[in-house]
Write a protein that holds these residues in place. Structure first.
Motif, PDB file in Angstrom:
ATOM      1  N   PRO A   1      32.902  34.658  42.536  1.00  0.00           N
ATOM      2  CA  PRO A   1      33.184  34.025  43.831  1.00  0.00           C
ATOM      3  C   PRO A   1      34.678  33.986  44.153  1.00  0.00           C
ATOM      4  CG  PRO A   1      31.620  32.708  42.570  1.00  0.00           C
ATOM      5  CD  PRO A   1      32.146  33.758  41.635  1.00  0.00           C
ATOM      6  N   HIS A   2      35.516  33.890  43.127  1.00  0.00           N
ATOM      7  CA  HIS A   2      36.959  33.781  43.346  1.00  0.00           C
ATOM      8  C   HIS A   2      37.589  35.150  43.571  1.00  0.00           C
ATOM      9  CE1 HIS A   2      36.187  29.709  42.160  1.00  0.00           C
ATOM     10  NE2 HIS A   2      35.547  30.179  41.115  1.00  0.00           N
ATOM     11  N   VAL A   3      36.961  36.192  43.042  1.00  0.00           N
ATOM     12  CA  VAL A   3      37.403  37.554  43.325  1.00  0.00           C
ATOM     13  C   VAL A   3      37.008  37.923  44.756  1.00  0.00           C
ATOM     14  CG1 VAL A   3      37.020  39.988  42.716  1.00  0.00           C
ATOM     15  CG2 VAL A   3      37.308  38.267  40.918  1.00  0.00           C
ATOM     16  N   GLU A   4      35.824  37.503  45.145  1.00  0.00           N
ATOM     17  CA  GLU A   4      35.306  37.811  46.483  1.00  0.00           C
ATOM     18  C   GLU A   4      36.222  37.260  47.569  1.00  0.00           C
ATOM     19  OE1 GLU A   4      30.836  38.156  48.228  1.00  0.00           O
ATOM     20  OE2 GLU A   4      31.287  36.427  46.997  1.00  0.00           O
ATOM     21  N   GLN A   5      36.849  36.116  47.295  1.00  0.00           N
ATOM     22  CA  GLN A   5      37.683  35.441  48.302  1.00  0.00           C
ATOM     23  C   GLN A   5      39.133  35.923  48.293  1.00  0.00           C
ATOM     24  OE1 GLN A   5      37.335  31.353  47.083  1.00  0.00           O
ATOM     25  NE2 GLN A   5      35.132  31.281  47.448  1.00  0.00           N
ATOM     26  N   SER A   6      39.506  36.751  47.345  1.00  0.00           N
ATOM     27  CA  SER A   6      40.936  36.943  47.086  1.00  0.00           C
ATOM     28  C   SER A   6      41.432  38.375  47.164  1.00  0.00           C
ATOM     29  CB  SER A   6      41.277  36.363  45.704  1.00  0.00           C
ATOM     30  OG  SER A   6      40.766  35.065  45.559  1.00  0.00           O
ATOM     31  N   GLY A   7      41.003  39.108  48.183  1.00  0.00           N
ATOM     32  CA  GLY A   7      41.610  40.412  48.425  1.00  0.00           C
ATOM     33  C   GLY A   7      40.925  41.565  47.728  1.00  0.00           C
ATOM     34  N   SER A   8      41.467  42.765  47.969  1.00  0.00           N
ATOM     35  CA  SER A   8      40.746  43.990  47.619  1.00  0.00           C
ATOM     36  C   SER A   8      41.376  44.806  46.500  1.00  0.00           C
ATOM     37  CB  SER A   8      40.651  44.880  48.868  1.00  0.00           C
ATOM     38  OG  SER A   8      41.959  45.198  49.322  1.00  0.00           O
ATOM     39  N   ARG A   9      42.568  44.448  46.035  1.00  0.00           N
ATOM     40  CA  ARG A   9      43.241  45.243  44.990  1.00  0.00           C
ATOM     41  C   ARG A   9      43.484  44.365  43.771  1.00  0.00           C
ATOM     42  NH1 ARG A   9      47.863  46.664  45.250  1.00  0.00           N
ATOM     43  NH2 ARG A   9      47.753  48.656  44.177  1.00  0.00           N
ATOM     44  N   TRP A  10      42.786  44.691  42.676  1.00  0.00           N
ATOM     45  CA  TRP A  10      42.791  43.830  41.497  1.00  0.00           C
ATOM     46  C   TRP A  10      43.352  44.546  40.281  1.00  0.00           C
ATOM     47  CZ3 TRP A  10      41.664  38.719  40.956  1.00  0.00           C
ATOM     48  CH2 TRP A  10      41.227  38.076  42.124  1.00  0.00           C
ATOM     49  N   LEU A  11      44.066  43.774  39.476  1.00  0.00           N
ATOM     50  CA  LEU A  11      44.562  44.257  38.183  1.00  0.00           C
ATOM     51  C   LEU A  11      43.945  43.404  37.087  1.00  0.00           C
ATOM     52  CD1 LEU A  11      46.595  45.926  36.438  1.00  0.00           C
ATOM     53  CD2 LEU A  11      48.228  44.047  36.789  1.00  0.00           C
TER      54      LEU A  11
ATOM     55  N   GLU B   1      53.010  50.891  43.070  1.00  0.00           N
ATOM     56  CA  GLU B   1      53.712  51.054  44.343  1.00  0.00           C
ATOM     57  C   GLU B   1      53.653  49.796  45.203  1.00  0.00           C
ATOM     58  OE1 GLU B   1      52.350  54.535  46.358  1.00  0.00           O
ATOM     59  OE2 GLU B   1      52.994  55.896  44.755  1.00  0.00           O
ATOM     60  N   GLN B   2      52.580  49.002  45.059  1.00  0.00           N
ATOM     61  CA  GLN B   2      52.484  47.782  45.853  1.00  0.00           C
ATOM     62  C   GLN B   2      51.902  46.657  45.014  1.00  0.00           C
ATOM     63  OE1 GLN B   2      48.991  49.896  48.274  1.00  0.00           O
ATOM     64  NE2 GLN B   2      49.333  47.838  49.016  1.00  0.00           N
ATOM     65  N   ALA B   3      52.109  45.428  45.490  1.00  0.00           N
ATOM     66  CA  ALA B   3      51.629  44.252  44.767  1.00  0.00           C
ATOM     67  C   ALA B   3      50.100  44.193  44.801  1.00  0.00           C
ATOM     68  CB  ALA B   3      52.212  42.988  45.396  1.00  0.00           C
ATOM     69  N   PHE B   4      49.530  43.607  43.761  1.00  0.00           N
ATOM     70  CA  PHE B   4      48.083  43.400  43.721  1.00  0.00           C
ATOM     71  C   PHE B   4      47.726  42.110  44.444  1.00  0.00           C
ATOM     72  CE2 PHE B   4      48.817  46.251  40.165  1.00  0.00           C
ATOM     73  CZ  PHE B   4      47.757  47.138  40.289  1.00  0.00           C
ATOM     74  N   THR B   5      46.523  42.086  45.033  1.00  0.00           N
ATOM     75  CA  THR B   5      46.078  40.854  45.700  1.00  0.00           C
ATOM     76  C   THR B   5      45.517  39.860  44.693  1.00  0.00           C
ATOM     77  OG1 THR B   5      43.939  41.888  46.162  1.00  0.00           O
ATOM     78  CG2 THR B   5      45.587  41.967  47.906  1.00  0.00           C
ATOM     79  N   GLY B   6      45.102  40.368  43.515  1.00  0.00           N
ATOM     80  CA  GLY B   6      44.596  39.498  42.469  1.00  0.00           C
ATOM     81  C   GLY B   6      44.863  40.101  41.100  1.00  0.00           C
ATOM     82  N   ILE B   7      45.135  39.230  40.119  1.00  0.00           N
ATOM     83  CA  ILE B   7      45.399  39.662  38.743  1.00  0.00           C
ATOM     84  C   ILE B   7      44.566  38.795  37.811  1.00  0.00           C
ATOM     85  CG2 ILE B   7      47.152  39.946  36.949  1.00  0.00           C
ATOM     86  CD1 ILE B   7      49.245  40.225  39.191  1.00  0.00           C
ATOM     87  N   THR B   8      43.749  39.424  36.964  1.00  0.00           N
ATOM     88  CA  THR B   8      42.902  38.673  36.041  1.00  0.00           C
ATOM     89  C   THR B   8      43.359  38.889  34.599  1.00  0.00           C
ATOM     90  OG1 THR B   8      41.319  40.489  35.718  1.00  0.00           O
ATOM     91  CG2 THR B   8      40.857  38.959  37.517  1.00  0.00           C
ATOM     92  N   SER B   9      43.065  37.891  33.769  1.00  0.00           N
ATOM     93  CA  SER B   9      43.216  38.060  32.319  1.00  0.00           C
ATOM     94  C   SER B   9      42.140  37.230  31.645  1.00  0.00           C
ATOM     95  CB  SER B   9      44.602  37.625  31.839  1.00  0.00           C
ATOM     96  OG  SER B   9      44.706  36.212  31.794  1.00  0.00           O
ATOM     97  N   ARG B  10      41.658  37.730  30.524  1.00  0.00           N
ATOM     98  CA  ARG B  10      40.631  37.032  29.760  1.00  0.00           C
ATOM     99  C   ARG B  10      41.098  36.974  28.313  1.00  0.00           C
ATOM    100  NH1 ARG B  10      35.610  39.006  27.101  1.00  0.00           N
ATOM    101  NH2 ARG B  10      33.919  37.499  27.353  1.00  0.00           N
TER     102      ARG B  10
END
Length: 215
Positions: free
Chosen positions: A69-79, A139-148
Protein backbone atom coordinates in the motif's frame (compact mmCIF):
# COMPACT_ATOMS: atom_id res chain seq x y z
CA UNK A 1 -0.11 -29.57 -9.79
CA UNK A 2 1.55 -31.28 -6.81
CA UNK A 3 0.31 -31.10 -3.23
CA UNK A 4 3.12 -28.81 -2.07
CA UNK A 5 2.52 -26.32 -4.89
CA UNK A 6 -1.22 -26.29 -4.13
CA UNK A 7 -0.43 -25.62 -0.46
CA UNK A 8 1.86 -22.72 -1.37
CA UNK A 9 -0.78 -21.27 -3.72
CA UNK A 10 -3.39 -21.43 -0.96
CA UNK A 11 -1.06 -19.88 1.63
CA UNK A 12 -0.06 -17.08 -0.75
CA UNK A 13 -3.66 -16.39 -1.79
CA UNK A 14 -4.97 -16.33 1.79
CA UNK A 15 -2.05 -14.24 3.03
CA UNK A 16 -2.42 -11.69 0.24
CA UNK A 17 -6.15 -11.40 1.00
CA UNK A 18 -5.37 -10.70 4.68
CA UNK A 19 -2.90 -8.01 3.56
CA UNK A 20 -5.52 -6.46 1.24
CA UNK A 21 -3.38 -7.26 -1.82
CA UNK A 22 -5.06 -8.46 -5.01
CA UNK A 23 -3.05 -10.99 -7.00
CA UNK A 24 -3.99 -12.31 -10.44
CA UNK A 25 -3.44 -16.01 -11.14
CA UNK A 26 -0.48 -15.04 -13.34
CA UNK A 27 1.08 -12.99 -10.51
CA UNK A 28 0.64 -15.87 -8.07
CA UNK A 29 2.45 -18.19 -10.46
CA UNK A 30 5.23 -15.63 -11.01
CA UNK A 31 5.71 -15.23 -7.25
CA UNK A 32 5.92 -18.99 -6.73
CA UNK A 33 8.27 -19.35 -9.72
CA UNK A 34 10.49 -16.74 -8.04
CA UNK A 35 10.36 -18.72 -4.81
CA UNK A 36 11.38 -21.89 -6.67
CA UNK A 37 14.38 -20.07 -8.18
CA UNK A 38 15.32 -18.65 -4.78
CA UNK A 39 15.20 -22.12 -3.23
CA UNK A 40 17.22 -23.66 -6.09
CA UNK A 41 19.96 -21.00 -6.16
CA UNK A 42 20.10 -20.70 -2.37
CA UNK A 43 21.89 -24.04 -2.11
CA UNK A 44 24.95 -22.64 -3.90
CA UNK A 45 24.65 -18.87 -3.43
CA UNK A 46 23.48 -18.53 0.19
CA UNK A 47 20.84 -15.93 -0.69
CA UNK A 48 18.72 -16.37 2.43
CA UNK A 49 19.02 -18.01 5.83
CA UNK A 50 15.52 -19.44 5.38
CA UNK A 51 16.02 -22.94 3.96
CA UNK A 52 12.51 -24.34 4.19
CA UNK A 53 10.36 -23.42 1.13
CA UNK A 54 7.27 -23.71 3.35
CA UNK A 55 8.57 -20.78 5.43
CA UNK A 56 9.53 -18.70 2.39
CA UNK A 57 5.92 -17.89 1.43
CA UNK A 58 5.36 -15.92 4.64
CA UNK A 59 8.91 -14.85 5.47
CA UNK A 60 9.75 -13.59 1.97
CA UNK A 61 6.70 -13.20 -0.29
CA UNK A 62 4.07 -11.99 2.18
CA UNK A 63 6.61 -9.94 4.13
CA UNK A 64 7.60 -8.14 0.91
CA UNK A 65 3.98 -7.61 -0.14
CA UNK A 66 3.08 -6.16 3.27
CA UNK A 67 4.51 -2.76 2.21
CA UNK A 68 2.52 -2.70 -1.06
CA UNK A 69 0.00 0.00 0.00
CA UNK A 70 2.87 2.40 0.72
CA UNK A 71 4.58 1.66 -2.60
CA UNK A 72 1.28 2.19 -4.41
CA UNK A 73 1.00 5.71 -2.94
CA UNK A 74 4.58 6.78 -3.49
CA UNK A 75 5.52 7.18 -7.13
CA UNK A 76 6.70 5.07 -10.01
CA UNK A 77 10.52 4.75 -9.76
CA UNK A 78 11.79 2.53 -6.96
CA UNK A 79 15.21 1.48 -5.71
CA UNK A 80 15.65 -1.65 -3.57
CA UNK A 81 18.98 -1.16 -1.74
CA UNK A 82 20.96 -4.23 -0.67
CA UNK A 83 18.40 -6.27 -2.54
CA UNK A 84 20.20 -9.58 -1.85
CA UNK A 85 17.82 -12.33 -2.89
CA UNK A 86 15.40 -9.73 -4.29
CA UNK A 87 13.22 -8.79 -1.34
CA UNK A 88 11.10 -6.75 -1.35
CA UNK A 89 11.98 -5.65 -4.90
CA UNK A 90 11.05 -8.74 -6.93
CA UNK A 91 7.63 -9.40 -5.32
CA UNK A 92 6.79 -5.69 -5.61
CA UNK A 93 7.88 -5.61 -9.27
CA UNK A 94 5.58 -8.58 -9.95
CA UNK A 95 2.71 -6.85 -8.13
CA UNK A 96 3.25 -3.47 -9.84
CA UNK A 97 4.29 -4.12 -13.48
CA UNK A 98 3.57 -0.48 -14.36
CA UNK A 99 6.26 0.76 -11.93
CA UNK A 100 10.03 0.52 -12.44
CA UNK A 101 12.24 -1.20 -9.86
CA UNK A 102 16.04 -0.99 -9.66
CA UNK A 103 17.58 -3.76 -7.54
CA UNK A 104 21.02 -2.82 -6.24
CA UNK A 105 23.55 -5.05 -4.50
CA UNK A 106 27.34 -5.04 -4.17
CA UNK A 107 27.53 -8.86 -4.15
CA UNK A 108 28.11 -10.26 -7.65
CA UNK A 109 26.56 -13.66 -6.89
CA UNK A 110 23.37 -11.99 -5.74
CA UNK A 111 23.11 -9.70 -8.77
CA UNK A 112 23.69 -12.71 -11.04
CA UNK A 113 20.75 -14.42 -9.35
CA UNK A 114 18.58 -11.29 -9.69
CA UNK A 115 19.46 -11.03 -13.39
CA UNK A 116 18.42 -14.67 -13.86
CA UNK A 117 15.10 -13.99 -12.11
CA UNK A 118 14.51 -10.96 -14.35
CA UNK A 119 15.16 -13.05 -17.47
CA UNK A 120 13.24 -16.19 -16.47
CA UNK A 121 10.17 -14.32 -15.18
CA UNK A 122 10.33 -11.75 -18.01
CA UNK A 123 10.28 -8.80 -15.60
CA UNK A 124 10.76 -5.95 -18.06
CA UNK A 125 10.20 -3.39 -15.28
CA UNK A 126 13.29 -4.53 -13.33
CA UNK A 127 16.87 -3.23 -13.63
CA UNK A 128 19.68 -5.00 -11.77
CA UNK A 129 22.72 -2.95 -10.67
CA UNK A 130 25.93 -4.45 -9.28
CA UNK A 131 27.44 -1.60 -7.27
CA UNK A 132 28.11 -0.26 -3.82
CA UNK A 133 25.27 2.11 -2.99
CA UNK A 134 27.63 5.04 -2.33
CA UNK A 135 29.06 4.75 -5.85
CA UNK A 136 25.73 4.43 -7.68
CA UNK A 137 24.94 7.59 -9.67
CA UNK A 138 21.58 7.36 -11.49
CA UNK A 139 20.44 10.09 -13.86
CA UNK A 140 17.46 11.12 -11.72
CA UNK A 141 16.22 10.77 -8.15
CA UNK A 142 14.04 7.83 -7.19
CA UNK A 143 10.49 8.42 -5.96
CA UNK A 144 10.90 5.63 -3.41
CA UNK A 145 13.78 3.70 -1.81
CA UNK A 146 13.29 0.44 0.10
CA UNK A 147 15.53 -1.61 2.35
CA UNK A 148 14.88 -4.82 4.23
CA UNK A 149 17.25 -5.63 7.08
CA UNK A 150 19.95 -3.77 5.12
CA UNK A 151 21.66 -1.51 7.67
CA UNK A 152 21.03 0.92 10.50
CA UNK A 153 18.61 3.75 9.70
CA UNK A 154 21.47 6.27 9.87
CA UNK A 155 23.53 4.33 7.32
CA UNK A 156 20.46 3.78 5.13
CA UNK A 157 19.79 7.53 5.10
CA UNK A 158 23.42 8.61 4.68
CA UNK A 159 24.29 6.08 1.96
CA UNK A 160 21.16 6.80 -0.12
CA UNK A 161 20.79 10.56 0.44
CA UNK A 162 22.12 11.31 -3.07
CA UNK A 163 19.58 8.94 -4.64
CA UNK A 164 16.47 10.82 -3.51
CA UNK A 165 15.16 14.29 -2.74
CA UNK A 166 12.45 15.98 -0.65
CA UNK A 167 9.76 14.19 -2.69
CA UNK A 168 11.23 10.71 -2.09
CA UNK A 169 9.84 8.17 0.37
CA UNK A 170 12.38 6.00 2.21
CA UNK A 171 10.82 2.71 3.37
CA UNK A 172 12.89 0.79 5.92
CA UNK A 173 11.57 -2.66 6.85
CA UNK A 174 12.63 -3.68 10.35
CA UNK A 175 11.88 -6.25 13.03
CA UNK A 176 11.43 -4.59 16.43
CA UNK A 177 10.97 -0.82 16.48
CA UNK A 178 14.55 0.55 16.42
CA UNK A 179 14.24 3.46 18.87
CA UNK A 180 18.02 3.76 19.31
CA UNK A 181 18.49 3.97 15.52
CA UNK A 182 15.84 6.68 15.28
CA UNK A 183 17.83 8.78 17.76
CA UNK A 184 20.79 8.61 15.39
CA UNK A 185 18.96 9.75 12.23
CA UNK A 186 20.83 12.46 10.29
CA UNK A 187 19.53 16.00 10.85
CA UNK A 188 18.06 16.30 7.34
CA UNK A 189 15.90 13.17 7.73
CA UNK A 190 12.75 12.76 9.79
CA UNK A 191 10.47 9.88 10.63
CA UNK A 192 7.18 10.44 8.81
CA UNK A 193 5.45 7.28 10.07
CA UNK A 194 6.21 4.11 12.02
CA UNK A 195 3.79 1.30 11.24
CA UNK A 196 3.35 -2.17 12.69
CA UNK A 197 3.18 -4.72 9.87
CA UNK A 198 1.03 -7.76 10.49
CA UNK A 199 2.43 -10.41 8.15
CA UNK A 200 0.35 -13.60 7.95
CA UNK A 201 2.38 -16.60 9.11
CA UNK A 202 5.32 -14.53 10.41
CA UNK A 203 6.34 -14.84 14.04
CA UNK A 204 7.97 -11.87 15.73
CA UNK A 205 7.55 -8.14 15.27
CA UNK A 206 7.65 -6.37 11.92
CA UNK A 207 7.78 -2.59 11.51
CA UNK A 208 7.87 -0.23 8.55
CA UNK A 209 9.59 3.11 9.06
CA UNK A 210 8.84 5.77 6.46
CA UNK A 211 11.48 8.51 6.30
CA UNK A 212 11.47 11.81 4.44
CA UNK A 213 14.23 14.32 3.73
CA UNK A 214 13.60 17.75 5.14
CA UNK A 215 16.01 19.68 2.96
Amino acid sequence: MDVEHTRFVDELKQGATLLGVELSDAQQEQLLAYLALLNKWNKAYNLTAVRDPAEMVSRHLLDSLSVAPHVEQSGSRWLDVGSGGGMPGIPLAILFPERRFTLLDSNGKKTRFLTQVKLELKLDNVDVVHSRVEQFKPEQAFTGITSRAFSSLADFANWTRHLGNSDTYWLAMKGVQPDDELQALPADFQLARCLVLKVPGCQGQRHLLILRRTS
